[in-house]
Design a protein around this motif. Structure first.
Motif, PDB file in Angstrom:
ATOM      1  N   LEU A 188      44.975  99.127 -47.232  1.00 53.81           N
ATOM      2  CA  LEU A 188      44.043  99.181 -48.362  1.00 53.81           C
ATOM      3  C   LEU A 188      43.932  97.824 -49.045  1.00 53.81           C
ATOM      4  N   MET A 189      45.070  97.168 -49.275  1.00 55.31           N
ATOM      5  CA  MET A 189      45.058  95.866 -49.942  1.00 55.31           C
ATOM      6  C   MET A 189      44.430  94.802 -49.058  1.00 55.31           C
ATOM      7  N   ARG A 190      44.708  94.846 -47.751  1.00 56.99           N
ATOM      8  CA  ARG A 190      44.135  93.850 -46.844  1.00 56.99           C
ATOM      9  C   ARG A 190      42.617  94.014 -46.736  1.00 56.99           C
ATOM     10  N   ARG A 191      42.162  95.250 -46.694  1.00 59.61           N
ATOM     11  CA  ARG A 191      40.723  95.476 -46.652  1.00 59.61           C
ATOM     12  C   ARG A 191      40.077  95.096 -47.984  1.00 59.61           C
ATOM     13  N   MET A 192      40.726  95.439 -49.082  1.00 56.54           N
ATOM     14  CA  MET A 192      40.185  95.152 -50.410  1.00 56.54           C
ATOM     15  C   MET A 192      40.123  93.655 -50.680  1.00 56.54           C
ATOM     16  N   ARG A 251      27.581  83.192 -57.750  1.00 58.88           N
ATOM     17  CA  ARG A 251      26.214  83.105 -57.224  1.00 58.88           C
ATOM     18  C   ARG A 251      25.193  83.542 -58.261  1.00 58.88           C
ATOM     19  N   ASP A 252      25.500  84.622 -58.983  1.00 54.98           N
ATOM     20  CA  ASP A 252      24.560  85.134 -59.969  1.00 54.98           C
ATOM     21  C   ASP A 252      24.398  84.203 -61.159  1.00 54.98           C
ATOM     22  N   GLN A 253      25.275  83.204 -61.299  1.00 53.48           N
ATOM     23  CA  GLN A 253      25.115  82.182 -62.325  1.00 53.48           C
ATOM     24  C   GLN A 253      24.236  81.028 -61.844  1.00 53.48           C
ATOM     25  N   GLY A 254      23.736  81.125 -60.613  1.00 50.04           N
ATOM     26  CA  GLY A 254      22.912  80.067 -60.058  1.00 50.04           C
ATOM     27  C   GLY A 254      23.688  79.004 -59.320  1.00 50.04           C
ATOM     28  N   LYS A 255      24.974  79.237 -59.071  1.00 49.46           N
ATOM     29  CA  LYS A 255      25.807  78.228 -58.416  1.00 49.46           C
ATOM     30  C   LYS A 255      25.791  78.398 -56.900  1.00 49.46           C
ATOM     31  N   HIS A 256      26.099  77.284 -56.228  1.00 53.33           N
ATOM     32  CA  HIS A 256      26.271  77.325 -54.777  1.00 53.33           C
ATOM     33  C   HIS A 256      27.742  77.582 -54.481  1.00 53.33           C
ATOM     34  N   VAL A 257      28.014  78.683 -53.787  1.00 54.88           N
ATOM     35  CA  VAL A 257      29.385  79.117 -53.509  1.00 54.88           C
ATOM     36  C   VAL A 257      29.668  78.970 -52.026  1.00 54.88           C
ATOM     37  N   LEU A 258      30.791  78.369 -51.705  1.00 56.06           N
ATOM     38  CA  LEU A 258      31.279  78.333 -50.328  1.00 56.06           C
ATOM     39  C   LEU A 258      32.360  79.393 -50.193  1.00 56.06           C
ATOM     40  N   LEU A 259      32.131  80.387 -49.322  1.00 49.77           N
ATOM     41  CA  LEU A 259      33.090  81.460 -49.094  1.00 49.77           C
ATOM     42  C   LEU A 259      33.757  81.249 -47.742  1.00 49.77           C
ATOM     43  N   LEU A 260      35.077  81.135 -47.746  1.00 53.54           N
ATOM     44  CA  LEU A 260      35.863  80.987 -46.515  1.00 53.54           C
ATOM     45  C   LEU A 260      36.732  82.231 -46.368  1.00 53.54           C
ATOM     46  N   MET A 261      36.535  82.979 -45.284  1.00 56.17           N
ATOM     47  CA  MET A 261      37.289  84.221 -45.092  1.00 56.17           C
ATOM     48  C   MET A 261      38.118  84.130 -43.819  1.00 56.17           C
ATOM     49  N   ASP A 262      39.419  84.246 -43.962  1.00 55.79           N
ATOM     50  CA  ASP A 262      40.354  84.136 -42.846  1.00 55.79           C
ATOM     51  C   ASP A 262      41.314  85.335 -42.869  1.00 55.79           C
ATOM     52  N   SER A 263      41.091  86.363 -42.094  1.00 53.23           N
ATOM     53  CA  SER A 263      40.069  86.443 -41.063  1.00 53.23           C
ATOM     54  C   SER A 263      39.413  87.823 -41.102  1.00 53.23           C
ATOM     55  N   VAL A 264      38.203  87.894 -40.536  1.00 51.30           N
ATOM     56  CA  VAL A 264      37.498  89.164 -40.461  1.00 51.30           C
ATOM     57  C   VAL A 264      38.209  90.120 -39.505  1.00 51.30           C
ATOM     58  N   THR A 265      38.910  89.568 -38.531  1.00 53.71           N
ATOM     59  CA  THR A 265      39.651  90.420 -37.594  1.00 53.71           C
ATOM     60  C   THR A 265      40.689  91.260 -38.319  1.00 53.71           C
ATOM     61  N   ARG A 266      41.419  90.647 -39.239  1.00 52.33           N
ATOM     62  CA  ARG A 266      42.440  91.408 -39.969  1.00 52.33           C
ATOM     63  C   ARG A 266      41.789  92.382 -40.946  1.00 52.33           C
ATOM     64  N   PHE A 267      40.628  92.037 -41.481  1.00 53.12           N
ATOM     65  CA  PHE A 267      39.864  93.001 -42.280  1.00 53.12           C
ATOM     66  C   PHE A 267      39.492  94.207 -41.421  1.00 53.12           C
ATOM     67  N   ALA A 268      39.047  93.966 -40.191  1.00 57.37           N
ATOM     68  CA  ALA A 268      38.667  95.056 -39.290  1.00 57.37           C
ATOM     69  C   ALA A 268      39.868  95.915 -38.920  1.00 57.37           C
ATOM     70  N   GLU A 269      41.009  95.294 -38.687  1.00 52.71           N
ATOM     71  CA  GLU A 269      42.222  96.060 -38.351  1.00 52.71           C
ATOM     72  C   GLU A 269      42.651  96.928 -39.527  1.00 52.71           C
ATOM     73  N   ALA A 270      42.550  96.382 -40.737  1.00 55.17           N
ATOM     74  CA  ALA A 270      42.889  97.172 -41.923  1.00 55.17           C
ATOM     75  C   ALA A 270      41.916  98.326 -42.096  1.00 55.17           C
ATOM     76  N   HIS A 271      40.619  98.063 -41.868  1.00 54.64           N
ATOM     77  CA  HIS A 271      39.622  99.134 -41.970  1.00 54.64           C
ATOM     78  C   HIS A 271      39.918 100.227 -40.949  1.00 54.64           C
ATOM     79  N   ARG A 272      40.350  99.846 -39.765  1.00 61.52           N
ATOM     80  CA  ARG A 272      40.682 100.841 -38.745  1.00 61.52           C
ATOM     81  C   ARG A 272      41.818 101.748 -39.205  1.00 61.52           C
ATOM     82  N   GLU A 273      42.856 101.158 -39.779  1.00 57.89           N
ATOM     83  CA  GLU A 273      43.990 101.967 -40.250  1.00 57.89           C
ATOM     84  C   GLU A 273      43.554 102.945 -41.339  1.00 57.89           C
ATOM     85  N   VAL A 274      42.728 102.468 -42.264  1.00 58.24           N
ATOM     86  CA  VAL A 274      42.274 103.336 -43.350  1.00 58.24           C
ATOM     87  C   VAL A 274      41.375 104.441 -42.802  1.00 58.24           C
ATOM     88  N   ALA A 275      40.465 104.091 -41.894  1.00 59.85           N
ATOM     89  CA  ALA A 275      39.538 105.079 -41.342  1.00 59.85           C
ATOM     90  C   ALA A 275      40.278 106.143 -40.537  1.00 59.85           C
TER      91      ALA A 275
END
Length: 436
Positions: A226-230, A243-267
């Motif tokens: 739950l925490m890894r997915r969240m 972004r909603d303040q009009g700023k340019h945001v750089l988002l770096l996510m490491d990693s989507v694979t671990r997000f997917a594995e966490a989603h699998r466990e929750v599902a």
């Protein structure tokens, strides 16, 4: 002082004097069955008070008179009749003062200092901006890395995937982006990373210059799915705040694979079957829904330029997570272990990498240089085995002859940092590398 009181008022408004309370009725297969929470909805957060302390949880299933909750931690110490408090939908309230801070998936500080709550609470699960209202991709960005300033351009609002195995320099490349890419704010999501690497990444790899404009959101590998997915959803919500303040945001996510594995466990805990090489059918929507929230914003808002890393075992670009992301992103960069083993970093396999911002992101002359570099690298790659074995006779093919001449310079160029004059200087170096 006004900002301080705004934060205090937000804390007061965010505190609920009355909460719905239920009781633990049953525990099974990692789930906790709770009665008395008739107003609960799927995705709501709860607090479970047991003899071992307080643990969070999320509502996964609803049946008449009961709801099934997946705890954030193990069920050790929980007993029948334990108090369960309903918190409501998962939200955070980002604030501008979060820049330079390290927080967890619930928006709590991890650096030992107090963290003020923002004035606006944001749900972690929101749809992407309406497609018809979003702007087109913006101008090309300086990245601090020569190959991304030229052959694989990154533009404002673009979303690219960084596909790599473990130990090939992925984290170091992400840190270069955090320090070098033009952006107002950098949001970094460390999903499922080893706990000992957090301080190393923030203090040594990212450094003071990178942290000065960054918000780091982390959930370590020992935390619940739950925490890894969240963690990924919290980072996206923080990026949307700026972004909603009009700023340019750089988002770096490491990693989507671990997000997917966490989603699998929750599902799977919620009763969903596994059908996509062990992943549940809802994975596609989860990944696409997350990725679509990044990108150009609607008129009047800023943009989220996103780089998602994907762990690929054995460079298998057909595995489910990699395949899903390639179809939704605006480019993919493949990092190769063999290139890393011969000491060239970043270990990018240019011939397997694509930036979908081309050809619009470059001038006609620049596109000609990019095409020529790819043509020569491709020719060398096809003939490399013959060249290394001494079977190629000089003069047999003019293109291969030229590729052999320029290959050492082109290969070295792929490892260069961008010069002080940025994109223009990087193209000057690329032009010099192509000369025979």
């Amino acid at each position: 002082m006004a900002g301080l009181f705004d934060g205090l008022m937000a804390e007061i408004v965010g505190s609920a004097p009355v909460r719905r309370v239920g009781r633990v009725a049953e525990t099974r297969r990692g789930l906790v069955e709770v009665t008395g929470l008739e107003t609960a909805a799927i995705g709501d957060r709860v607090l479970i008070q047991s003899r071992d302390g307080v643990a969070g949880g999320e509502v996964l299933r609803l049946t008449p008179g009961r709801c099934s909750v997946l705890p954030d931690a193990s069920g050790d110490g929980m007993a029948i009749g334990d108090r369960v408090e309903l918190l409501g939908k998962a939200e955070i309230a980002p604030d501008d003062s979060w820049i330079g801070r390290v927080i967890d998936a619930t928006g709590q500080p991890l650096d030992g200092r107090p963290l003020l709550r923002g004035s606006l609470a944001r749900s972690l699960r929101v749809p992407a901006p309406p497609a018809a209202t979003r702007r087109r991709l913006g101008a090309r960005l300086e990245t601090g890395v020569a190959v991304f300033d030229t052959l694989l351009p990154l533009v404002r609002g673009q979303r690219i995937g960084l596909f790599a195995g473990s130990g090939v320099g992925k984290s170091s490349l992400l840190a270069k982006f955090a320090r070098g890419v033009e952006a107002d704010v950098v949001v970094i999501a460390l999903v499922g990373e080893r706990g000992r690497e957090l301080r190393e990444f923030t203090e040594r790899v990212l450094g003071p210059a990178g942290m000065a404009r960054s918000v780091v959101v982390t959930a370590t590998s020992d935390q619940s799915p739950l925490m890894r997915r969240m963690c990924a959803m919290t980072a996206m919500a923080v990026a949307e705040h700026f972004r909603d303040q009009g700023k340019h945001v750089l988002l770096l996510m490491d990693s989507v694979t671990r997000f997917a594995e966490a989603h699998r466990e929750v599902a799977l805990a919620g009763g969903e079957g596994a059908s996509l090489r062990g992943f549940p059918p809802s994975l596609t929507q989860a990944i696409m829904g997350l990725a679509e929230r990044a990108g150009p914003g609607p008129e009047g808002a800023g943009d989220i330029t996103a780089i998602f890393s994907v762990l690929v075992a054995g460079s298998d670009m057909e595995e489910p997570v990699a395949d899903i992301l390639r179809g939704v992103l605006d480019g993919h960069v493949v990092m190769d272990r063999q290139i890393a083993e011969r000491g060239r970093f970043p270990a990018i396999d240019l011939l397997r990498s694509v930036s979908r911002s081309l050809p619009e992101a470059a001038t006609e002359e620049e596109n000609q240089m990019i095409g020529e570099a790819r043509r020569l690298l491709g020719a060398y790659d096809r003939a490399e085995m013959m060249i290394q074995a001494g079977l190629y006779a000089s003069g047999s093919d003019p293109v291969i002859d030229r590729a052999i001449q320029v290959w050492p310079r082109l290969d070295g160029f792929l490892a260069e940092a961008a010069p002080a004059n940025g994109i223009a200087g990087s193209f000057e170096r690329l032009r010099a590398s192509l000369k025979t």
